[in-house]
Design a protein around this motif. Structure first.
Motif, PDB file in Angstrom:
ATOM      1  N   ILE A  32       7.162  34.679   7.384  1.00 59.76           N
ATOM      2  CA  ILE A  32       8.181  35.555   6.811  1.00 59.76           C
ATOM      3  C   ILE A  32       8.199  35.502   5.284  1.00 59.76           C
ATOM      4  O   ILE A  32       8.629  36.448   4.635  1.00 59.76           O
ATOM      5  CB  ILE A  32       9.565  35.228   7.406  1.00 59.76           C
ATOM      6  CG1 ILE A  32      10.490  36.430   7.279  1.00 59.76           C
ATOM      7  CG2 ILE A  32      10.149  33.976   6.799  1.00 59.76           C
ATOM      8  CD1 ILE A  32      11.662  36.409   8.180  1.00 59.76           C
ATOM      9  N   ALA A  33       7.712  34.442   4.694  1.00 59.54           N
ATOM     10  CA  ALA A  33       7.696  34.323   3.236  1.00 59.54           C
ATOM     11  C   ALA A  33       6.677  35.253   2.588  1.00 59.54           C
ATOM     12  O   ALA A  33       6.775  35.541   1.403  1.00 59.54           O
ATOM     13  CB  ALA A  33       7.410  32.874   2.824  1.00 59.54           C
ATOM     14  N   GLU A  34       5.720  35.733   3.369  1.00 64.62           N
ATOM     15  CA  GLU A  34       4.658  36.559   2.800  1.00 64.62           C
ATOM     16  C   GLU A  34       4.811  38.049   3.080  1.00 64.62           C
ATOM     17  O   GLU A  34       3.960  38.824   2.663  1.00 64.62           O
ATOM     18  CB  GLU A  34       3.306  36.078   3.332  1.00 64.62           C
ATOM     19  CG  GLU A  34       2.949  34.685   2.861  1.00 64.62           C
ATOM     20  CD  GLU A  34       1.607  34.227   3.393  1.00 64.62           C
ATOM     21  OE1 GLU A  34       0.953  34.982   4.129  1.00 64.62           O
ATOM     22  OE2 GLU A  34       1.224  33.086   3.070  1.00 64.62           O
ATOM     23  N   ILE A  35       5.874  38.468   3.746  1.00 67.33           N
ATOM     24  CA  ILE A  35       6.009  39.894   4.036  1.00 67.33           C
ATOM     25  C   ILE A  35       6.750  40.587   2.894  1.00 67.33           C
ATOM     26  O   ILE A  35       7.445  39.947   2.103  1.00 67.33           O
ATOM     27  CB  ILE A  35       6.729  40.142   5.385  1.00 67.33           C
ATOM     28  CG1 ILE A  35       8.170  39.629   5.352  1.00 67.33           C
ATOM     29  CG2 ILE A  35       5.960  39.494   6.515  1.00 67.33           C
ATOM     30  CD1 ILE A  35       8.956  39.972   6.604  1.00 67.33           C
ATOM     31  N   THR A  36       6.591  41.900   2.815  1.00 63.60           N
ATOM     32  CA  THR A  36       7.238  42.680   1.759  1.00 63.60           C
ATOM     33  C   THR A  36       8.737  42.801   2.052  1.00 63.60           C
ATOM     34  O   THR A  36       9.202  42.557   3.165  1.00 63.60           O
ATOM     35  CB  THR A  36       6.639  44.089   1.680  1.00 63.60           C
ATOM     36  OG1 THR A  36       6.952  44.783   2.891  1.00 63.60           O
ATOM     37  CG2 THR A  36       5.140  44.047   1.444  1.00 63.60           C
TER      38      THR A  36
END
Length: 113
Positions: A32-36
């Motif tokens: 989740i930390a890497e999604i826009t």
């Protein structure tokens, strides 16, 4: 009043003992930390609002306090099945929402005006 079957208590109880907890079986992002921001908003805020059979999470607030899943027909408000949280979607018999007869006040009591 609806009776809802708690799969943990193994009993049918009044709807007043339960709380709706949203849509069930939502696919969570792997990282989740890497999604826009847009993808996060879609995941966190946007839900389906289908007419017919839908899978939902419920909580037995005034009983065991546990979460469980339910398949419910949103047209007739009938619970088709309930099952423990963590299990995969449980199959239900084909129930077409448009085949259900829904009585309104006007049909049963006359004109509401």
């Amino acid at each position: 009043m609806l009776l809802i079957h708690c799969p943990y208590c193994e009993d049918d109880r009044s709807e007043l003992e339960f709380r709706w907890a949203g849509e069930a079986h939502i696919a969570r992002p792997d990282n989740i930390a890497e999604i826009t921001d847009e993808a996060f908003a879609d995941y966190f805020f946007l839900r389906d609002n289908d007419k017919g059979v839908t899978y939902e999470r419920w909580r037995h607030i005034h009983g065991c306090g546990r979460f469980f899943n339910a398949a419910r027909d949103t047209v007739s408000d009938r619970f088709l099945t309930t099952y423990r949280a963590g299990l995969a979607k449980q199959p239900v018999a084909d129930v077409a929402a448009t085949e259900q007869t829904i009585e309104t006040y006007e049909q049963t009591e006359g004109d509401a005006r």
